[in-house]
Design a protein around this motif. Structure first.
Motif, mmCIF file in Angstrom:
data_model
loop_
_atom_site.group_PDB
_atom_site.id
_atom_site.type_symbol
_atom_site.label_atom_id
_atom_site.label_comp_id
_atom_site.label_asym_id
_atom_site.label_seq_id
_atom_site.Cartn_x
_atom_site.Cartn_y
_atom_site.Cartn_z
ATOM 1 N N ASN A 50 -8.898 -33.743 27.997
ATOM 2 C CA ASN A 50 -9.520 -32.786 28.912
ATOM 3 C C ASN A 50 -10.763 -32.126 28.313
ATOM 4 O OD1 ASN A 50 -7.710 -33.298 30.884
ATOM 5 N ND2 ASN A 50 -6.423 -31.507 30.503
ATOM 6 N N GLY A 51 -10.631 -31.750 27.021
ATOM 7 C CA GLY A 51 -11.765 -31.080 26.370
ATOM 8 C C GLY A 51 -12.989 -31.953 26.368
ATOM 9 N N PHE A 54 -14.491 -32.244 29.865
ATOM 10 C CA PHE A 54 -15.293 -31.067 30.242
ATOM 11 C C PHE A 54 -16.619 -31.045 29.509
ATOM 12 C CE2 PHE A 54 -11.474 -29.087 32.083
ATOM 13 C CZ PHE A 54 -12.059 -28.543 33.222
ATOM 14 N N LEU A 55 -16.578 -31.366 28.232
ATOM 15 C CA LEU A 55 -17.810 -31.338 27.438
ATOM 16 C C LEU A 55 -18.803 -32.354 27.971
ATOM 17 C CD1 LEU A 55 -18.907 -29.867 24.956
ATOM 18 C CD2 LEU A 55 -18.258 -31.856 23.605
ATOM 19 N N PHE A 58 -20.177 -31.260 31.328
ATOM 20 C CA PHE A 58 -21.127 -30.171 31.144
ATOM 21 C C PHE A 58 -22.462 -30.703 30.650
ATOM 22 C CE2 PHE A 58 -22.919 -26.780 28.477
ATOM 23 C CZ PHE A 58 -23.037 -25.790 29.415
ATOM 24 N N ALA A 75 -24.763 -28.190 35.771
ATOM 25 C CA ALA A 75 -23.722 -28.061 34.755
ATOM 26 C C ALA A 75 -22.495 -27.386 35.338
ATOM 27 C CB ALA A 75 -24.259 -27.266 33.562
ATOM 28 N N THR A 79 -18.834 -29.091 35.878
ATOM 29 C CA THR A 79 -17.639 -28.502 35.289
ATOM 30 C C THR A 79 -16.528 -28.410 36.332
ATOM 31 O OG1 THR A 79 -19.136 -27.190 33.941
ATOM 32 C CG2 THR A 79 -16.831 -26.582 33.917
ATOM 33 N N VAL A 80 -16.898 -27.932 37.527
ATOM 34 C CA VAL A 80 -15.920 -27.869 38.612
ATOM 35 C C VAL A 80 -15.442 -29.276 38.958
ATOM 36 C CG1 VAL A 80 -15.593 -27.231 41.031
ATOM 37 C CG2 VAL A 80 -16.859 -25.728 39.500
ATOM 38 N N PHE A 83 -12.778 -30.425 36.630
ATOM 39 C CA PHE A 83 -11.497 -29.798 36.922
ATOM 40 C C PHE A 83 -10.830 -30.460 38.135
ATOM 41 C CE2 PHE A 83 -9.002 -26.394 38.996
ATOM 42 C CZ PHE A 83 -8.099 -26.158 37.965
ATOM 43 N N ILE A 86 -9.379 -33.805 37.175
ATOM 44 C CA ILE A 86 -8.106 -33.717 36.452
ATOM 45 C C ILE A 86 -6.953 -33.459 37.420
ATOM 46 C CG2 ILE A 86 -6.806 -32.270 34.847
ATOM 47 C CD1 ILE A 86 -9.521 -31.951 33.330
ATOM 48 N N PHE B 16 -10.560 -24.649 30.227
ATOM 49 C CA PHE B 16 -11.841 -25.334 30.005
ATOM 50 C C PHE B 16 -12.793 -25.065 31.162
ATOM 51 C CE2 PHE B 16 -9.701 -28.371 26.971
ATOM 52 C CZ PHE B 16 -10.501 -28.011 25.904
ATOM 53 N N LEU B 17 -12.221 -25.114 32.375
ATOM 54 C CA LEU B 17 -13.046 -24.850 33.554
ATOM 55 C C LEU B 17 -13.692 -23.474 33.454
ATOM 56 C CD1 LEU B 17 -13.854 -25.519 36.580
ATOM 57 C CD2 LEU B 17 -11.874 -24.158 37.188
#
Lengths: 171, 275
Positions: A50-51, A54-55, A58, A75, A79-80, A83, A86, B16-17
């Motif tokens: 997940n990390g 997201f990175l 972004f 960005a 990011t949304v 999420f 996931i 994270f979000l």
């Protein structure tokens, strides 16, 4: 593993170039604007942490922002998007069933699933993007229309791209 | 602590979000002028509204002090007003005419005190010895006769107005000379009596009554109009009621008449008077 990174790097560069040099100039009266670069995030492997997801999202958004002169806008949307991706995958796909690190691509997951996946994710991305761009709640109807039309445009381009480049993976 | 860590790692996507969304929003607001402007605008609007509400309440607390300062300011401004100062300038025009010799000259004056409801009414004007006013001069207004200067001080003069039981003014109606008196029967400030008109003279309602020119006033200055004529039983004189043209209750500016030949006339007539 090395091959996955290579493919994704190549895809990233290709999609970003396509987005900022070609699709930036295409649009239907500011109502339907394609953002094909999010296909990169959509096609990241299932097993990515997940990390890292997201990175990468972004950074992808940030890269596009640098070209679009809207630092932070794409960005935030990406990011949304990460999420939502996931959540969507955890709801619809049993992660334990895959051993060989497949991509959530058209060829592997099938047309119906992929269209559903693309539409949901693209719509959320565009909704966040246009909301932050307008930055006002009073024009929600306009934001909604733009999001829906742009999503349709983007999804159409995604399916076209999938059919063009990645179909032969099935065989 | 362990549980917290488990909780965070279980829902890591959400955290994270939050983290990445926060970073991108900070970037967005800091680097884009439109978004920054809207954020600052809305927050300023919010803060401004809050300050306005608080101000509306606190302004009541300082109401007493505000009133005091306003009253003090009013007093200070009143001190600067023109009406607080004594107007010292006199406008006088005299033309040197060799064909016709000027007999009357006029001095304008402002009424500073006035009464109409007494038995004997007096008017005070803001002209006195300093401006050349002397006792016994006639006073008129733009509408008609006002009275006679009674006393003079350095800056002021009092006028015995027509509305005074001792005032006698030589008046004429249709060329017949009579005497104007006031306050014998009624104390109405608009009505006076014309005496000594013989009852063979025909006087009608509405006839003009003017000064005769025998006394302090030039001839032909309006006094009023006849409202009632009647015979008193067994008397040889008409009883004429006059509606005065001067409204004494609204008097503001008057003219003091200087009869330049009065002295000569008086000296000539002096021997005739019985000692």
């Amino acid at each position: 593993m090395g091959r996955v990174i290579l493919i994704n790097t190549f895809r990233f560069i290709l999609l970003i170039c396509l987005q900022v040099f070609l699709l930036k100039n295409i649009g239907y009266y500011n109502l339907a604007i394609p953002f094909l670069y999010i296909l990169f995030i959509l096609l990241l492997p299932f097993k990515i942490p997940n990390g890292l997801l997201f990175l990468l999202s972004f950074l992808t958004g940030l890269t596009v922002d640098v070209f679009y002169d809207t630092l932070g806008l794409n960005a935030a949307a990406c990011t949304v998007l990460a999420f939502v991706r996931i959540v969507f995958i955890s709801v619809t796909v049993q992660r334990e069933g895959f051993d060989n690190e497949p991509d959530p691509s058209l060829g592997i997951m099938g047309l119906r699933w992929f269209i559903f996946y693309a539409i949901i994710l693209t719509f959320f991305h565009h909704l966040v993007l246009f909301s932050f761009e307008t930055f006002r709640f009073t024009e929600f109807g306009y934001i909604l229309i733009r999001s829906i039309l742009s999503s349709l445009f983007t999804v159409l381009l995604m399916i076209l791209a999938e059919f063009m480049f990645f179909r032969k993976k099935v065989r | 602590m362990r549980n917290l860590w488990i909780f965070i790692s279980k829902y890591n996507a959400f955290f994270f979000l939050i983290i990445f969304l926060l970073i991108s929003l900070i970037l967005l607001v800091n680097n884009n002028s439109y978004q920054r402007a809207s954020v600052w605008n809305s927050s300023h609007q919010l803060i401004g509204e809050a300050y306005e509400r608080v101000n509306a309440f606190t302004s009541y607390l300082s109401l007493g002090r505000t009133n005091d300062s306003l009253a003090a300011e009013n007093a200070r401004l009143n001190n600067q007003l023109k009406t607080s100062f004594f107007d010292d300038s006199v406008e006088q025009h005299s033309v040197n005419d060799t064909l016709t010799q000027q007999q009357y000259s006029y001095i304008v004056a402002k009424v500073v005190n006035n009464s109409v409801h007494q038995k004997n009414n007096y008017i005070t004007i803001n002209r006195g010895l300093k401006h050349g006013i002397k006792k016994g001069w006639g006073v008129i207004s733009a509408k008609g006769v006002v009275g006679i200067v009674l006393n003079v001080s350095e800056h002021f003069a009092t006028i015995q107005s027509v509305l005074h039981s001792d005032t006698r003014i030589s008046a004429s109606v249709n060329g017949n000379i009579g005497s104007l008196v006031w306050g014998e029967d009624s104390s109405d400030p608009r009505l006076a009596i014309l005496r000594d008109i013989p009852n063979h003279v025909i006087v009608k309602k509405g006839n003009r009554v003017v000064t005769s020119g025998y006394s302090l006033f030039p001839s032909g200055i309006e006094i009023g109009r006849v409202t009632r004529t009647g015979l008193k039983g067994g008397d040889s004189f008409l009883d004429i009621e006059i509606y005065l043209s001067t409204d004494f209750s609204k008097l503001q500016y008057v003219y003091v008449i200087n009869n330049l030949l009065a002295q000569e006339q008086k000296e000539l007539e002096a021997p005739n008077k019985p000692q």
